[in-house]
Design a protein around this motif. Structure first.
Motif, short mmCIF file in Angstrom:
data_model
loop_
_atom_site.label_atom_id
_atom_site.label_comp_id
_atom_site.label_asym_id
_atom_site.label_seq_id
_atom_site.Cartn_x
_atom_site.Cartn_y
_atom_site.Cartn_z
N TRP A 28 0.83 -1.21 0.00
CA TRP A 28 0.00 0.00 0.00
C TRP A 28 0.86 1.25 0.00
O TRP A 28 0.46 2.28 -0.57
CB TRP A 28 -0.96 -0.01 1.19
N ALA A 29 2.02 1.20 0.61
CA ALA A 29 2.92 2.35 0.59
C ALA A 29 3.35 2.64 -0.84
O ALA A 29 3.34 3.80 -1.28
CB ALA A 29 4.13 2.07 1.47
N GLY A 30 3.73 1.62 -1.58
CA GLY A 30 4.13 1.82 -2.97
C GLY A 30 2.98 2.29 -3.84
O GLY A 30 3.15 3.16 -4.71
N LEU A 31 1.80 1.75 -3.61
CA LEU A 31 0.64 2.13 -4.41
C LEU A 31 0.25 3.59 -4.16
O LEU A 31 0.02 4.35 -5.11
CB LEU A 31 -0.54 1.21 -4.09
N PHE A 32 0.23 4.01 -2.89
CA PHE A 32 -0.11 5.40 -2.59
C PHE A 32 0.95 6.36 -3.12
O PHE A 32 0.63 7.46 -3.58
CB PHE A 32 -0.30 5.60 -1.08
N THR A 33 2.21 5.96 -3.05
CA THR A 33 3.28 6.81 -3.56
C THR A 33 3.15 6.98 -5.07
O THR A 33 3.31 8.08 -5.60
CB THR A 33 4.65 6.23 -3.19
N MET A 34 2.84 5.89 -5.77
CA MET A 34 2.66 6.00 -7.22
C MET A 34 1.41 6.82 -7.55
O MET A 34 1.44 7.63 -8.49
CB MET A 34 2.56 4.61 -7.84
N PHE A 35 0.33 6.65 -6.80
CA PHE A 35 -0.87 7.47 -7.00
C PHE A 35 -0.57 8.95 -6.75
O PHE A 35 -1.18 9.82 -7.38
CB PHE A 35 -2.00 7.03 -6.08
N ALA A 89 13.36 4.95 0.61
CA ALA A 89 12.33 5.31 -0.36
C ALA A 89 11.21 6.10 0.31
O ALA A 89 10.66 7.04 -0.28
CB ALA A 89 11.78 4.06 -1.04
N GLY A 90 10.85 5.75 1.53
CA GLY A 90 9.82 6.48 2.25
C GLY A 90 10.23 7.89 2.59
O GLY A 90 9.45 8.84 2.43
N VAL A 91 11.47 8.06 3.05
CA VAL A 91 11.96 9.40 3.37
C VAL A 91 12.04 10.24 2.10
O VAL A 91 11.66 11.41 2.08
CB VAL A 91 13.32 9.32 4.09
N VAL A 95 10.08 13.76 1.26
CA VAL A 95 10.80 14.98 0.87
C VAL A 95 10.29 15.48 -0.49
O VAL A 95 10.05 16.67 -0.68
CB VAL A 95 12.32 14.72 0.85
N LEU A 96 10.10 14.56 -1.44
CA LEU A 96 9.60 14.97 -2.75
C LEU A 96 8.17 15.50 -2.66
O LEU A 96 7.79 16.42 -3.39
CB LEU A 96 9.67 13.81 -3.74
N ALA A 97 7.36 14.92 -1.78
CA ALA A 97 6.00 15.43 -1.60
C ALA A 97 6.04 16.85 -1.05
O ALA A 97 5.27 17.71 -1.49
CB ALA A 97 5.22 14.51 -0.66
N PHE A 115 -1.26 11.82 -1.08
CA PHE A 115 -0.99 10.42 -1.40
C PHE A 115 0.50 10.09 -1.23
O PHE A 115 0.85 9.05 -0.68
CB PHE A 115 -1.43 10.08 -2.83
N ALA A 116 1.38 10.96 -1.71
CA ALA A 116 2.82 10.70 -1.59
C ALA A 116 3.26 10.74 -0.13
O ALA A 116 4.09 9.94 0.30
CB ALA A 116 3.61 11.71 -2.42
N LEU A 117 2.71 11.66 0.63
CA LEU A 117 3.05 11.75 2.05
C LEU A 117 2.60 10.50 2.80
O LEU A 117 3.35 9.94 3.61
CB LEU A 117 2.39 13.00 2.65
N LEU A 118 1.39 10.05 2.53
CA LEU A 118 0.87 8.84 3.17
C LEU A 118 1.69 7.61 2.75
O LEU A 118 2.03 6.77 3.58
CB LEU A 118 -0.60 8.65 2.82
N GLY A 119 2.02 7.51 1.47
CA GLY A 119 2.83 6.38 0.99
C GLY A 119 4.21 6.36 1.62
O GLY A 119 4.71 5.30 2.01
#
Length: 181
Positions: A28-35, A89-91, A95-97, A115-119
């Motif tokens: 779910w972390a990867g999916l939310f980050t991609m979303f 990848a999470g950090v 940062v990118l968000a 979405f990126a912050l949550l992922g």
């Protein structure tokens, strides 16, 4: 084909395989980050047509938005396929968000940002589960075996000696010499 043949793998087989794959990584972390990366990358280049009127969302930072969006999608895939670097990848996703707020239309109108912050937060907090016990590998229900121990508890260590003042750090402080002899 008979009912007993195993020539065709049905929907249930693939669903269970996907479930096992999904549970072994921060899915779910990867999916939310991609979303989160999609609206950040897409919205600065999108245009809306209302009859003869065209509304363009283009900004001067369109290339920056595209780079941030593509990096977020890449980080989401990294969370799926390289779980060892999930904290990095999470950090990086967080940062990118945060960088996307001033760069790309308030982070894709806050949708991509959230979405990126949550992922990223889910990726940092995700941890692989304990390995299955031997009984679970062989299909034995642990409730039948009578193992009521908590699977997260450490195994008790054997006593180092009869001295209660000896700890793990002081047990070998004599340089490897045996204190009894």
């Amino acid at each position: 084909m008979s009912a007993e043949s195993t020539g065709s793998r049905g929907f249930t087989y693939w669903r269970l395989r996907f479930r096992a794959w999904r549970r072994s990584r921060p899915f779910w972390a990867g999916l939310f980050t991609m979303f989160g990366g999609v609206p950040i990358a897409y919205l600065p280049y999108a245009d809306v047509r209302l009859g003869n009127l065209t509304i363009a969302m283009a900004t001067t930072a369109g290339a920056g938005s595209l780079i941030i969006g593509v990096l977020l999608v890449t980080l989401g895939m990294t969370m799926w396929f390289h779980t060892v670097v999930r904290v990095f990848a999470g950090v990086a996703a967080i940062v990118l968000a945060l960088v996307s707020l001033p760069v790309s239309n308030i982070g894709g109108f806050l949708v991509g940002f959230l979405f990126a912050l949550l992922g990223g937060a889910l990726s940092i907090s995700w941890m692989p589960g304990p390995p299955p016990s031997k009984a679970a590998k062989h299909g034995v229900n642990t409730a039948q075996v009578g193992d009521d121990a908590d699977p997260y508890m450490e195994e008790p260590r054997p006593d180092e000696g009869s001295d209660p003042n000896v700890t793990e750090t002081t047990a070998h402080a004599d340089g490897g010499r045996n204190s009894a002899g």
